[in-house]
Design a protein around this motif. Sequence first.
Motif, PDB file in Angstrom:
ATOM      1  N   ALA A  42       0.770  -1.265  -0.172  1.00  0.00           N
ATOM      2  CA  ALA A  42      -0.101   0.124   0.093  1.00  0.00           C
ATOM      3  C   ALA A  42       0.992   1.416   0.218  1.00  0.00           C
ATOM      4  N   ALA A  43       1.990   1.374   0.979  1.00  0.00           N
ATOM      5  CA  ALA A  43       2.825   2.371   0.674  1.00  0.00           C
ATOM      6  C   ALA A  43       3.722   2.554  -0.570  1.00  0.00           C
ATOM      7  N   ALA A  44       3.737   1.513  -1.432  1.00  0.00           N
ATOM      8  CA  ALA A  44       4.473   1.651  -2.559  1.00  0.00           C
ATOM      9  C   ALA A  44       3.442   2.170  -3.506  1.00  0.00           C
ATOM     10  N   GLU A  45       2.175   2.079  -3.480  1.00  0.00           N
ATOM     11  CA  GLU A  45       1.289   2.668  -4.352  1.00  0.00           C
ATOM     12  C   GLU A  45       0.933   3.920  -3.929  1.00  0.00           C
ATOM     13  N   LEU A  46       0.721   4.422  -2.410  1.00  0.00           N
ATOM     14  CA  LEU A  46       0.176   5.633  -2.019  1.00  0.00           C
ATOM     15  C   LEU A  46       1.112   6.515  -2.215  1.00  0.00           C
ATOM     16  N   PHE A  47       2.473   6.399  -1.496  1.00  0.00           N
ATOM     17  CA  PHE A  47       3.404   7.473  -0.991  1.00  0.00           C
ATOM     18  C   PHE A  47       3.719   7.957  -2.285  1.00  0.00           C
ATOM     19  N   PRO A  48       3.915   7.426  -3.456  1.00  0.00           N
ATOM     20  CA  PRO A  48       4.836   8.350  -4.848  1.00  0.00           C
ATOM     21  C   PRO A  48       3.278   9.117  -5.306  1.00  0.00           C
ATOM     22  N   ARG A  49       2.222   8.616  -5.248  1.00  0.00           N
ATOM     23  CA  ARG A  49       0.933   9.397  -5.795  1.00  0.00           C
ATOM     24  C   ARG A  49       0.898  10.600  -5.156  1.00  0.00           C
ATOM     25  N   LEU A  50       1.279  10.597  -3.830  1.00  0.00           N
ATOM     26  CA  LEU A  50       1.178  11.984  -2.964  1.00  0.00           C
ATOM     27  C   LEU A  50       2.436  12.693  -2.882  1.00  0.00           C
ATOM     28  N   ASN A  51       3.437  12.379  -3.980  1.00  0.00           N
ATOM     29  CA  ASN A  51       4.747  13.023  -3.928  1.00  0.00           C
ATOM     30  C   ASN A  51       5.591  12.668  -2.537  1.00  0.00           C
ATOM     31  N   ARG A  52       5.415  11.634  -2.101  1.00  0.00           N
ATOM     32  CA  ARG A  52       6.145  11.278  -0.792  1.00  0.00           C
ATOM     33  C   ARG A  52       7.153  10.228  -1.206  1.00  0.00           C
ATOM     34  N   THR A  53       8.095   9.831  -0.200  1.00  0.00           N
ATOM     35  CA  THR A  53       9.145   9.001  -0.495  1.00  0.00           C
ATOM     36  C   THR A  53       8.816   7.451  -0.128  1.00  0.00           C
ATOM     37  N   PHE A  54       8.826   6.491  -1.277  1.00  0.00           N
ATOM     38  CA  PHE A  54       8.877   5.169  -0.951  1.00  0.00           C
ATOM     39  C   PHE A  54      10.139   4.517  -1.167  1.00  0.00           C
ATOM     40  N   ILE A  55      10.797   3.850  -0.360  1.00  0.00           N
ATOM     41  CA  ILE A  55      12.089   3.198  -0.763  1.00  0.00           C
ATOM     42  C   ILE A  55      11.746   1.562  -0.204  1.00  0.00           C
ATOM     43  N   GLN A  56      11.745   0.612  -1.061  1.00  0.00           N
ATOM     44  CA  GLN A  56      12.098  -0.768  -0.826  1.00  0.00           C
ATOM     45  C   GLN A  56      13.552  -1.032  -0.228  1.00  0.00           C
ATOM     46  N   ALA A  57      13.784  -1.205   0.952  1.00  0.00           N
ATOM     47  CA  ALA A  57      15.158  -1.218   1.468  1.00  0.00           C
ATOM     48  C   ALA A  57      15.785  -2.722   1.052  1.00  0.00           C
ATOM     49  N   GLU A  58      16.995  -2.966   1.195  1.00  0.00           N
ATOM     50  CA  GLU A  58      17.588  -4.092   0.648  1.00  0.00           C
ATOM     51  C   GLU A  58      17.507  -5.178   2.016  1.00  0.00           C
ATOM     52  N   SER A  59      16.877  -4.681   3.251  1.00  0.00           N
ATOM     53  CA  SER A  59      16.821  -5.490   4.220  1.00  0.00           C
ATOM     54  C   SER A  59      16.087  -4.997   5.529  1.00  0.00           C
ATOM     55  N   GLU A  60      15.728  -5.463   6.313  1.00  0.00           N
ATOM     56  CA  GLU A  60      15.122  -4.761   7.486  1.00  0.00           C
ATOM     57  C   GLU A  60      16.018  -3.654   8.056  1.00  0.00           C
ATOM     58  N   ILE A  61      17.207  -4.423   8.462  1.00  0.00           N
ATOM     59  CA  ILE A  61      18.357  -3.527   8.926  1.00  0.00           C
ATOM     60  C   ILE A  61      18.624  -2.091   8.121  1.00  0.00           C
ATOM     61  N   ALA A  62      18.708  -1.999   6.987  1.00  0.00           N
ATOM     62  CA  ALA A  62      18.681  -1.062   6.267  1.00  0.00           C
ATOM     63  C   ALA A  62      17.515  -0.155   6.347  1.00  0.00           C
ATOM     64  N   ALA A  63      16.200  -0.815   6.357  1.00  0.00           N
ATOM     65  CA  ALA A  63      14.890   0.239   6.310  1.00  0.00           C
ATOM     66  C   ALA A  63      14.929   0.889   7.700  1.00  0.00           C
TER      67      ALA A  63
END
Length: 358
Positions: A42-63
């Motif tokens: 849901a974040a991947a769909e909605l954040f960019p539509r509102l010009n907000r930042t979404f990044i799928q990190a390479e791991s939970e530690i990175a996130a």
Amino acid sequence: MVEYNRRMLLKGNEAAVYGALLAGCDCFFGYPITPASEVAHAAAELFPRLNRTFIQAESEIAAINMVIGAAAAGRRAMTGSSGLGISLKQEGVSYLAAYEMPALIIDITRGGPGLGNIGPEQADYFQLVKGGGHGSYHCLVFTPNSVQEMCDLTVLAMHKAEEYRMPAYVMADGVIGQMMESVLLPEPVTYTYDPEWKMGRYVNGEANIITSIYMEYADLEALNQRLQAKYREIEAKEQRAEEYLLDDAEIVIAAYGICSRVAKGAISLLRAAGIRAGLIRPQMVYPFPSASFEKALNSGRVKAFVSLEMSAGQMIEDVKLATQCRVPVYLYNRMGGNVPSCSEVSEAVGRIWKEMEK
């Protein structure tokens, strides 16, 4: 764009993202994991539509470290995960607590320990409520029991995280995260967020520095004393619980998440059988709603409490502390992804009651 004051049919995981966005969250960093994957989806769909930042990190530690960086820059940041993913984030959460920086973390709990399975459990209680990382710190922990509360308590969690400058969890079992219900979206937050403590700001001619290393023992002790004073204030001001049929209750079930919904059905069965049962449902488990337990005890009618959990028994420790063992505290639990039924809970509580009457 996200619309508000309208009804939508949403999963609990999706509702948490809507709530975060309406609370003004502008950064999501995460890594998908069942049963929390729809949080990232849901974040991947909605954040960019509102010009907000979404990044799928390479791991939970990175996130979680991306969350730290964004929060330090004065951004409203969040992440989400489940079980072992939350475990991997704990070092970063300890840093957030030491930095006194707000962050929002969604935890959709699953079976464990280890890889476990993708079924619902509530065995993340210890690592969230008692502090999964090192040091004497706490996080705010909200415990919704409906999809509507997944939205509403996420809004509140972000607000309280900023008010107290600390991490806040929304902890929901896999059933609440995956179930679909009608949700009325609240109005969005409109105020400007520009914290004076963020990196890049100058205060009295000095650049802000965010650090958690204190080589002088007295300096680290002073930080810890300040944190503990804040936690005592939170424990006094922020307890939240639903009290259900407590006025005449003689045996009280303590439960949160899906277990609290099962408990209400069990209470109907118990009362039909002549057993006056009630419920205390924590909406936050840090701070724990000890005042509700004190109120129940002071009625003079309550003869026992039953902690209903999908774990080996974790919340029961706080129930015992809240009741000071003035009356017996029993555990009824399921594990491994199994959800208790209304009938088995009513039968278990009924057996406890009969044993007490002997």
